[in-house]
Design a protein around this motif. Structure first.
Motif, PDB file in Angstrom:
ATOM      1  N   HIS A  61      48.626  42.852  42.345  1.00 51.50           N
ATOM      2  CA  HIS A  61      49.405  43.498  41.289  1.00 51.50           C
ATOM      3  C   HIS A  61      48.856  43.129  39.911  1.00 51.50           C
ATOM      4  CE1 HIS A  61      52.856  45.571  39.633  1.00 51.50           C
ATOM      5  NE2 HIS A  61      53.086  44.528  38.848  1.00 51.50           N
ATOM      6  N   TYR A  62      48.533  41.861  39.761  1.00 49.75           N
ATOM      7  CA  TYR A  62      47.993  41.392  38.474  1.00 49.75           C
ATOM      8  C   TYR A  62      46.668  42.089  38.151  1.00 49.75           C
ATOM      9  CZ  TYR A  62      45.165  38.477  35.412  1.00 49.75           C
ATOM     10  OH  TYR A  62      44.324  38.059  34.423  1.00 49.75           O
ATOM     11  N   LEU A  63      45.752  42.140  39.114  1.00 48.50           N
ATOM     12  CA  LEU A  63      44.455  42.784  38.884  1.00 48.50           C
ATOM     13  C   LEU A  63      44.629  44.278  38.640  1.00 48.50           C
ATOM     14  CD1 LEU A  63      42.241  40.956  41.558  1.00 48.50           C
ATOM     15  CD2 LEU A  63      42.313  40.541  39.087  1.00 48.50           C
ATOM     16  N   GLY A  64      45.612  44.868  39.284  1.00 49.75           N
ATOM     17  CA  GLY A  64      45.898  46.288  39.073  1.00 49.75           C
ATOM     18  C   GLY A  64      46.331  46.580  37.646  1.00 49.75           C
ATOM     19  N   GLN A  65      46.831  45.561  36.960  1.00 46.68           N
ATOM     20  CA  GLN A  65      47.234  45.715  35.559  1.00 46.68           C
ATOM     21  C   GLN A  65      46.087  45.395  34.596  1.00 46.68           C
ATOM     22  OE1 GLN A  65      50.744  43.140  35.605  1.00 46.68           O
ATOM     23  NE2 GLN A  65      52.044  44.967  35.538  1.00 46.68           N
ATOM     24  N   GLY A  66      44.900  45.130  35.150  1.00 48.34           N
ATOM     25  CA  GLY A  66      43.720  45.010  34.293  1.00 48.34           C
ATOM     26  C   GLY A  66      43.216  43.609  34.022  1.00 48.34           C
ATOM     27  N   ASP A  67      43.652  42.605  34.789  1.00 47.25           N
ATOM     28  CA  ASP A  67      43.196  41.225  34.548  1.00 47.25           C
ATOM     29  C   ASP A  67      43.338  40.868  33.069  1.00 47.25           C
ATOM     30  OD1 ASP A  67      42.116  38.710  35.021  1.00 47.25           O
ATOM     31  OD2 ASP A  67      40.025  39.388  35.001  1.00 47.25           O
ATOM     32  N   TYR A  68      44.520  41.155  32.511  1.00 46.86           N
ATOM     33  CA  TYR A  68      44.753  41.026  31.072  1.00 46.86           C
ATOM     34  C   TYR A  68      44.614  39.584  30.571  1.00 46.86           C
ATOM     35  CZ  TYR A  68      49.392  40.136  33.074  1.00 46.86           C
ATOM     36  OH  TYR A  68      50.433  39.660  33.846  1.00 46.86           O
ATOM     37  N   LEU A  69      44.758  38.608  31.458  1.00 45.81           N
ATOM     38  CA  LEU A  69      44.590  37.202  31.057  1.00 45.81           C
ATOM     39  C   LEU A  69      43.136  36.742  31.180  1.00 45.81           C
ATOM     40  CD1 LEU A  69      47.757  35.782  32.810  1.00 45.81           C
ATOM     41  CD2 LEU A  69      47.274  35.519  30.376  1.00 45.81           C
ATOM     42  N   GLU A  70      42.301  37.596  31.771  1.00 47.00           N
ATOM     43  CA  GLU A  70      40.891  37.259  32.021  1.00 47.00           C
ATOM     44  C   GLU A  70      40.778  35.878  32.676  1.00 47.00           C
ATOM     45  OE1 GLU A  70      38.313  37.862  28.715  1.00 47.00           O
ATOM     46  OE2 GLU A  70      38.821  39.983  28.538  1.00 47.00           O
ATOM     47  N   ILE A  71      41.488  35.740  33.773  1.00 50.14           N
ATOM     48  CA  ILE A  71      41.538  34.482  34.522  1.00 50.14           C
ATOM     49  C   ILE A  71      40.160  34.146  35.088  1.00 50.14           C
ATOM     50  CG2 ILE A  71      42.445  33.418  36.639  1.00 50.14           C
ATOM     51  CD1 ILE A  71      45.035  34.977  36.144  1.00 50.14           C
ATOM     52  N   ASN A  72      39.811  32.870  35.030  1.00 49.85           N
ATOM     53  CA  ASN A  72      38.601  32.413  35.706  1.00 49.85           C
ATOM     54  C   ASN A  72      38.890  32.402  37.208  1.00 49.85           C
ATOM     55  OD1 ASN A  72      36.479  31.009  36.864  1.00 49.85           O
ATOM     56  ND2 ASN A  72      36.387  29.452  35.282  1.00 49.85           N
ATOM     57  N   PRO A  73      38.196  33.257  37.986  1.00 48.33           N
ATOM     58  CA  PRO A  73      38.566  33.398  39.400  1.00 48.33           C
ATOM     59  C   PRO A  73      38.154  32.236  40.286  1.00 48.33           C
ATOM     60  CG  PRO A  73      36.681  34.793  38.873  1.00 48.33           C
ATOM     61  CD  PRO A  73      37.123  34.179  37.584  1.00 48.33           C
ATOM     62  N   TRP A  74      37.413  31.270  39.764  1.00 47.61           N
ATOM     63  CA  TRP A  74      36.856  30.200  40.588  1.00 47.61           C
ATOM     64  C   TRP A  74      37.944  29.488  41.399  1.00 47.61           C
ATOM     65  CZ3 TRP A  74      36.632  25.189  42.082  1.00 47.61           C
ATOM     66  CH2 TRP A  74      35.432  24.727  42.625  1.00 47.61           C
ATOM     67  N   VAL A  75      38.986  29.005  40.710  1.00 49.29           N
ATOM     68  CA  VAL A  75      40.049  28.246  41.391  1.00 49.29           C
ATOM     69  C   VAL A  75      40.809  29.136  42.365  1.00 49.29           C
ATOM     70  CG1 VAL A  75      42.233  27.022  41.056  1.00 49.29           C
ATOM     71  CG2 VAL A  75      40.312  26.570  39.527  1.00 49.29           C
ATOM     72  N   VAL A  76      41.104  30.352  41.926  1.00 49.93           N
ATOM     73  CA  VAL A  76      41.877  31.266  42.764  1.00 49.93           C
ATOM     74  C   VAL A  76      41.119  31.590  44.051  1.00 49.93           C
ATOM     75  CG1 VAL A  76      43.001  33.520  42.861  1.00 49.93           C
ATOM     76  CG2 VAL A  76      42.951  32.242  40.702  1.00 49.93           C
ATOM     77  N   MET A  77      39.852  31.983  43.918  1.00 45.44           N
ATOM     78  CA  MET A  77      39.064  32.367  45.089  1.00 45.44           C
ATOM     79  C   MET A  77      38.828  31.181  46.034  1.00 45.44           C
ATOM     80  SD  MET A  77      38.182  35.574  45.373  1.00 45.44           S
ATOM     81  CE  MET A  77      39.897  35.834  45.041  1.00 45.44           C
ATOM     82  N   SER A  78      38.526  30.023  45.473  1.00 48.32           N
ATOM     83  CA  SER A  78      38.232  28.863  46.320  1.00 48.32           C
ATOM     84  C   SER A  78      39.435  28.478  47.171  1.00 48.32           C
ATOM     85  CB  SER A  78      37.788  27.665  45.469  1.00 48.32           C
ATOM     86  OG  SER A  78      38.806  27.273  44.572  1.00 48.32           O
ATOM     87  N   ASN A  79      40.649  28.701  46.646  1.00 43.84           N
ATOM     88  CA  ASN A  79      41.862  28.345  47.393  1.00 43.84           C
ATOM     89  C   ASN A  79      42.298  29.436  48.352  1.00 43.84           C
ATOM     90  OD1 ASN A  79      43.316  25.680  46.563  1.00 43.84           O
ATOM     91  ND2 ASN A  79      42.441  26.469  44.666  1.00 43.84           N
TER      92      ASN A  79
END
Length: 646
Positions: free
Chosen positions: A320-338
């Motif tokens: 849902h967050y990415l569908g809204q455009g990654d507006y926070l420009e999160i560093n995906p490293w932590v998210v993907m690794s987990n």
């Protein structure tokens, strides 16, 4: 108004007559008001000069050490005039100007400069002296601000002013004034601000900390009222002092923090996560600076805890967050690794690949970076290669060790990727940054460089030159260049020819590398012959000046190592004794020799004269450096010159 910057700037100038106007401020109230009227009329016609206008209102009409003697009538005049011109908020420009000036006028500590005799300047640091007139001025400012707050257009600017005020440090230092201000500010908080708005909570809590600094008592109920669950989470994410207050180590505090995040978000639904992410985004946009970084780290902590607790919900929130455009420009490293540790790779790929958003390639790179080795398939390798071929370099990742898991499946895959990056770097050099870690001795790929690039060292040479164009210190000590020379000594020619082609002109100041590693090689003489040939040819063309010194004189000073010094001397003497009759080449060599210490350089002049007794040839070689510098007395340097010529 969007193009007008309401920030003070002293680096631009206003017409001279405006500087003169400010001289009227102490001639009396009528003259001061007249000068301010003219000032406001100019501001209205030239709004692009606002930063300088604001600077003049602060610097020329602002507080001075003796302002209290005149009951602050100049500052009262400025505020009254701005209130008159902003027409209770109906004039947006003057309202914004008032808010910007109010932020400075609510300080209590200032500095001033005053020209003195004999080209001296006096700097004075001073606190405002509490008085009835000053309290009236501050009340006037605060009441106007709170009245303007009724207009939604100005709310964010006023909240930002209040936030900045709480973080002004030593600029807010007079407890009596702060206490008097609180009589207006606290009722405003209670009557106007919304305890469910996280930003309102932050402003209130920061102000309460300011009052605590001055031991000003406040009802605990106010603190509790503006401590929403969202604020509690925000405070946990950004409070820099909590770890110190709890006397916990970094690891212990991280564990404590994760448990609290877990507790605060345990009942969160997908909608709750969407709400907190949007709220944090709004705060991030408003606060900026270090707080922005803290919020970014906090968001990662929230998402990390979510993936550990409920991976299904994590996937829904992320999609849902990415569908809204990654507006926070999160560093995906932590998210993907987990998330890849707890969820099927195909499902995670679907989550990040299905929505359309501008930063998708960054997430895909992180996906392939953290994809477990036992799940790697041929289609993953094909897709990753296409990503390197088509993605913007801003989304490339500098980590290169992760490619080793793909190399285990397909020999030559890393070389293929490096080839793609080199090709792209040929038209946009910044792409080469992503392979700079090839030359870092601490990376696994560097430790396995011979097996990874076996039979393909020419590609590695191309990679080295591509990286050298954008990251001069990637191989700062030359260890990797030594590896390349061990494989092919002639690479040194290609390397320096490429280096010299990048600029129209170079000197030894453009190359900070210590080339001691060249002199420490067994084949130093052969390598130096190649270097000398290339450098000499470029100097003849006028593209280099004094560059040859880079190989003899460095701040690291290889001359401190006697073995290096002996090798340098041996090489130069050999060149002199075999090419003494080549005048242009001798001038080139002695341009370096002339900068050596007296005792050392005499060796080379003697070698030359032993081989060439021609006075005409001798007078053509340099005896002193082209440029000399010294600190302290020049006498020792001049005495050395006398000793040399004698």
């Amino acid at each position: 108004m969007e193009n007008i910057k309401f920030e003070s700037d002293s680096n631009t100038s206003l017409p001279e007559f405006l500087s003169t106007l400010s001289l009227f401020r102490y001639l009396g109230e009528d003259q001061s008001k007249l000068s301010l009227d003219l000032f406001m009329q100019y501001a209205e016609k030239q709004p692009n000069d606002t930063p300088k206008i604001l600077y003049y209102l602060i610097d020329r009409y602002g507080f001075q050490p003796d302002s209290y003697r005149y009951d602050y009538y100049v500052q009262h005049g400025v505020i009254d005039k701005l209130q008159e011109y902003n027409s209770s908020g109906s004039n947006e420009y003057f309202t914004r100007l008032f808010i910007a000036l109010a932020e400075n006028y609510l300080h209590t500590h200032f500095s001033s400069t005053k020209a003195g005799r004999a080209h001296t300047i006096t700097f004075t640091q001073f606190d405002l002296i509490d008085s009835k007139s000053l309290c009236n001025l501050r009340e006037k400012i605060l009441k106007q601000l709170f009245d303007l707050f009724k207009n939604k257009e100005y709310q964010k600017h006023i909240l930002k002013l209040l936030m900045t005020h709480t973080q002004s440090g030593l600029n807010v230092s007079v407890g009596g004034l702060i206490k008097n201000d609180s009589k207006l500010i606290l009722p405003f908080f209670i009557s106007t601000l919304d305890p469910s708005d996280i930003y309102h909570c932050i402003v209130v809590q920061q102000y309460l900390r300011l009052l605590k600094r001055f031991d000003i008592p406040v009802a605990e109920s106010l603190k509790a009222q503006f401590q929403s669950p969202e604020y509690t989470l925000y405070d946990l994410l950004t409070n820099k002092l909590e770890r110190v207050e709890l006397k916990l180590s970094h690891d212990a505090y991280r564990e404590y923090k994760n448990k609290k995040i877990d507790s605060l978000t345990a009942s969160y639904s997908e909608e709750d996560y969407e709400k907190i992410l949007h709220q944090l985004y709004e705060i991030q946009q408003t606060l900026g600076g270090h707080s922005q970084w803290q919020i970014n780290q906090g968001i990662l902590s929230i998402l990390e805890n979510l993936s550990k607790r409920d991976v299904e919900l994590s996937c829904k929130v992320l999609r849902h967050y990415l569908g809204q455009g990654d507006y926070l420009e999160i560093n995906p490293w932590v998210v993907m690794s987990n998330i890849l540790l707890r969820c099927e790779a195909a499902k995670v790929f679907d989550v990040i690949n299905t929505p359309e958003y501008s930063t998708k390639d960054r997430w895909l790179f992180s996906y392939y970076q953290h994809l477990p080795s036992d799940e790697v398939q041929k289609e993953h390798m094909d897709a990753l290669c296409e990503l390197y071929k088509n993605s913007d370099n801003n989304y490339f990742i500098n980590d290169i060790d992760y490619l080793l898991k793909y190399e285990d499946i397909k020999k030559g895959f890393i070389a293929e990727i490096v080839g793609v990056i080199i090709k792209r770097a040929s038209s946009a050099s910044e792409y080469a940054h992503s392979i700079s870690l090839l030359f870092n001795p601490h990376t696994e790929i560097n430790k396995n460089i011979h097996s990874v690039f076996s039979g393909n060292f020419t590609l590695l040479e191309d990679a080295y030159m591509a990286v050298d164009r954008v990251a001069h210190h990637a191989d700062y000590d030359g260890k990797f260049l030594t590896i390349l020379l061990d494989n092919d000594q002639t690479f040194i020619d290609r390397y320096f020819e490429d280096k010299f082609s990048r600029k129209d002109y170079l000197s030894h100041h453009d190359d900070s590398r210590d080339y001691s590693f060249i002199w420490m090689r067994k084949d130093f003489d052969n390598v130096m012959e190649r270097i000398t040939s290339v450098v000499f040819e470029q100097e003849r063309k006028g593209k280099l000046f004094g560059y040859y010194e880079s190989f003899f004189n460095k701040s690291v000073n290889p001359q401190n190592d006697k073995s290096i010094l002996d090798k340098q001397n041996k090489y130069l003497i050999k060149e002199i004794e075999t090419k003494f009759d080549k005048n242009e080449y001798m001038r080139f060599l002695f341009s370096v020799v002339s900068g050596f210490p007296l005792k050392r350089k005499m060796i080379f002049y003697k070698s030359f004269l032993d081989k060439n007794r021609s006075f005409d040839d001798f007078k053509k070689i340099p005896y002193e450096p082209t440029i000399s510098s010294w600190s302290g007395s020049a006498v020792p340097m001049l005495q050395e010159k006398i000793d040399f010529y004698e």
